[in-house]
Design a protein around this motif. Sequence first.
Motif, PDB file in Angstrom:
ATOM      1  N   MET A 182       0.836  -1.182   0.000  1.00 39.12           N
ATOM      2  CA  MET A 182       0.000   0.000   0.000  1.00 39.12           C
ATOM      3  C   MET A 182       0.881   1.244   0.000  1.00 39.12           C
ATOM      4  N   ALA A 183       0.558   2.171  -0.843  1.00 35.88           N
ATOM      5  CA  ALA A 183       1.329   3.405  -0.949  1.00 35.88           C
ATOM      6  C   ALA A 183       0.814   4.421   0.069  1.00 35.88           C
ATOM      7  N   LYS A 184       1.758   5.118   0.663  1.00 36.68           N
ATOM      8  CA  LYS A 184       1.377   6.184   1.599  1.00 36.68           C
ATOM      9  C   LYS A 184       1.018   7.429   0.810  1.00 36.68           C
ATOM     10  N   THR A 185      -0.012   8.099   1.247  1.00 34.69           N
ATOM     11  CA  THR A 185      -0.418   9.341   0.605  1.00 34.69           C
ATOM     12  C   THR A 185       0.264  10.498   1.323  1.00 34.69           C
ATOM     13  N   GLN A 186       0.925  11.330   0.576  1.00 35.83           N
ATOM     14  CA  GLN A 186       1.588  12.506   1.148  1.00 35.83           C
ATOM     15  C   GLN A 186       0.562  13.611   1.335  1.00 35.83           C
ATOM     16  N   MET A 187       0.431  14.087   2.558  1.00 32.75           N
ATOM     17  CA  MET A 187      -0.503  15.190   2.835  1.00 32.75           C
ATOM     18  C   MET A 187       0.263  16.497   2.819  1.00 32.75           C
ATOM     19  N   LYS A 188      -0.310  17.478   2.191  1.00 32.28           N
ATOM     20  CA  LYS A 188       0.307  18.809   2.179  1.00 32.28           C
ATOM     21  C   LYS A 188      -0.018  19.494   3.495  1.00 32.28           C
ATOM     22  N   SER A 189       0.954  20.127   4.084  1.00 31.00           N
ATOM     23  CA  SER A 189       0.705  20.887   5.310  1.00 31.00           C
ATOM     24  C   SER A 189       0.718  22.377   4.994  1.00 31.00           C
ATOM     25  N   TYR A 190      -0.039  23.100   5.763  1.00 34.30           N
ATOM     26  CA  TYR A 190      -0.165  24.540   5.577  1.00 34.30           C
ATOM     27  C   TYR A 190       0.249  25.246   6.860  1.00 34.30           C
ATOM     28  N   SER A 191       0.856  26.402   6.720  1.00 34.00           N
ATOM     29  CA  SER A 191       1.197  27.200   7.893  1.00 34.00           C
ATOM     30  C   SER A 191      -0.049  27.935   8.377  1.00 34.00           C
ATOM     31  N   LEU A 192       0.003  28.410   9.589  1.00 36.52           N
ATOM     32  CA  LEU A 192      -1.115  29.183  10.127  1.00 36.52           C
ATOM     33  C   LEU A 192      -1.353  30.426   9.283  1.00 36.52           C
ATOM     34  N   ALA A 193      -0.275  31.067   8.848  1.00 43.70           N
ATOM     35  CA  ALA A 193      -0.406  32.272   8.017  1.00 43.70           C
ATOM     36  C   ALA A 193      -1.115  31.948   6.704  1.00 43.70           C
ATOM     37  N   GLU A 194      -0.773  30.809   6.100  1.00 39.41           N
ATOM     38  CA  GLU A 194      -1.439  30.407   4.856  1.00 39.41           C
ATOM     39  C   GLU A 194      -2.919  30.141   5.074  1.00 39.41           C
ATOM     40  N   MET A 195      -3.244  29.516   6.199  1.00 42.93           N
ATOM     41  CA  MET A 195      -4.651  29.221   6.511  1.00 42.93           C
ATOM     42  C   MET A 195      -5.432  30.516   6.755  1.00 42.93           C
ATOM     43  N   LYS A 196      -4.819  31.459   7.469  1.00 43.12           N
ATOM     44  CA  LYS A 196      -5.485  32.753   7.695  1.00 43.12           C
ATOM     45  C   LYS A 196      -5.721  33.457   6.370  1.00 43.12           C
ATOM     46  N   ASP A 197      -4.698  33.474   5.511  1.00 37.29           N
ATOM     47  CA  ASP A 197      -4.832  34.120   4.200  1.00 37.29           C
ATOM     48  C   ASP A 197      -5.984  33.508   3.410  1.00 37.29           C
ATOM     49  N   LYS A 198      -6.084  32.188   3.434  1.00 34.59           N
ATOM     50  CA  LYS A 198      -7.087  31.488   2.630  1.00 34.59           C
ATOM     51  C   LYS A 198      -8.499  31.634   3.195  1.00 34.59           C
ATOM     52  N   TYR A 199      -8.651  31.479   4.515  1.00 35.45           N
ATOM     53  CA  TYR A 199      -9.988  31.406   5.097  1.00 35.45           C
ATOM     54  C   TYR A 199     -10.476  32.697   5.743  1.00 35.45           C
ATOM     55  N   ILE A 200      -9.573  33.592   6.103  1.00 36.14           N
ATOM     56  CA  ILE A 200      -9.978  34.854   6.745  1.00 36.14           C
ATOM     57  C   ILE A 200      -9.778  36.030   5.802  1.00 36.14           C
ATOM     58  N   GLY A 201      -8.691  36.011   5.079  1.00 37.94           N
ATOM     59  CA  GLY A 201      -8.369  37.094   4.156  1.00 37.94           C
ATOM     60  C   GLY A 201      -6.912  37.474   4.301  1.00 37.94           C
ATOM     61  N   LYS A 202      -6.366  38.035   3.263  1.00 42.25           N
ATOM     62  CA  LYS A 202      -4.957  38.440   3.284  1.00 42.25           C
ATOM     63  C   LYS A 202      -4.773  39.651   4.193  1.00 42.25           C
ATOM     64  N   LYS A 203      -3.537  39.828   4.696  1.00 42.00           N
ATOM     65  CA  LYS A 203      -3.232  40.990   5.544  1.00 42.00           C
ATOM     66  C   LYS A 203      -3.603  42.263   4.814  1.00 42.00           C
ATOM     67  N   GLY A 204      -4.201  43.194   5.540  1.00 44.68           N
ATOM     68  CA  GLY A 204      -4.596  44.465   4.946  1.00 44.68           C
ATOM     69  C   GLY A 204      -6.053  44.496   4.519  1.00 44.68           C
ATOM     70  N   THR A 205      -6.694  43.311   4.413  1.00 43.99           N
ATOM     71  CA  THR A 205      -8.114  43.306   4.055  1.00 43.99           C
ATOM     72  C   THR A 205      -8.951  43.613   5.292  1.00 43.99           C
ATOM     73  N   LYS A 206     -10.139  44.116   5.066  1.00 45.33           N
ATOM     74  CA  LYS A 206     -11.039  44.473   6.164  1.00 45.33           C
ATOM     75  C   LYS A 206     -11.313  43.265   7.063  1.00 45.33           C
ATOM     76  N   GLU A 207     -11.545  42.102   6.460  1.00 45.52           N
ATOM     77  CA  GLU A 207     -11.858  40.889   7.219  1.00 45.52           C
ATOM     78  C   GLU A 207     -10.685  40.474   8.110  1.00 45.52           C
ATOM     79  N   ARG A 208      -9.482  40.533   7.558  1.00 42.73           N
ATOM     80  CA  ARG A 208      -8.302  40.143   8.327  1.00 42.73           C
ATOM     81  C   ARG A 208      -8.040  41.126   9.456  1.00 42.73           C
TER      82      ARG A 208
END
Length: 108
Positions: A1-27
Amino acid sequence: MAKTQMKSYSLAEMKDKYIGKKGTKEREQYEYELRMDVLGRMIKQARQERNLTQEQLGELVGVQKAQISKLESSANSATIDTIIRVFKALKADIHFNVTIENRQLELH
């Protein structure tokens, strides 16, 4: 069985994706609320270290117990004057950092 490689994300990347990039009203709103939450927890911790109830701290500050409770759960609704009075009643040092155009201001 082959292992599946999971991509990891930094907290900053998660904030950018789900909250908004720095400087945006939401962030900016998210960061502000986070700071106010931390401030509320700091007040609660300092009060508990001084062995004070919310009611006792309220009496020292001149506000109702309910306002201390609200402040500890989130400092969003508090004025800077109230926050300063609370920390003074707790005999805590307060330090403010202000940055304008990438320059740190110091208050003497």
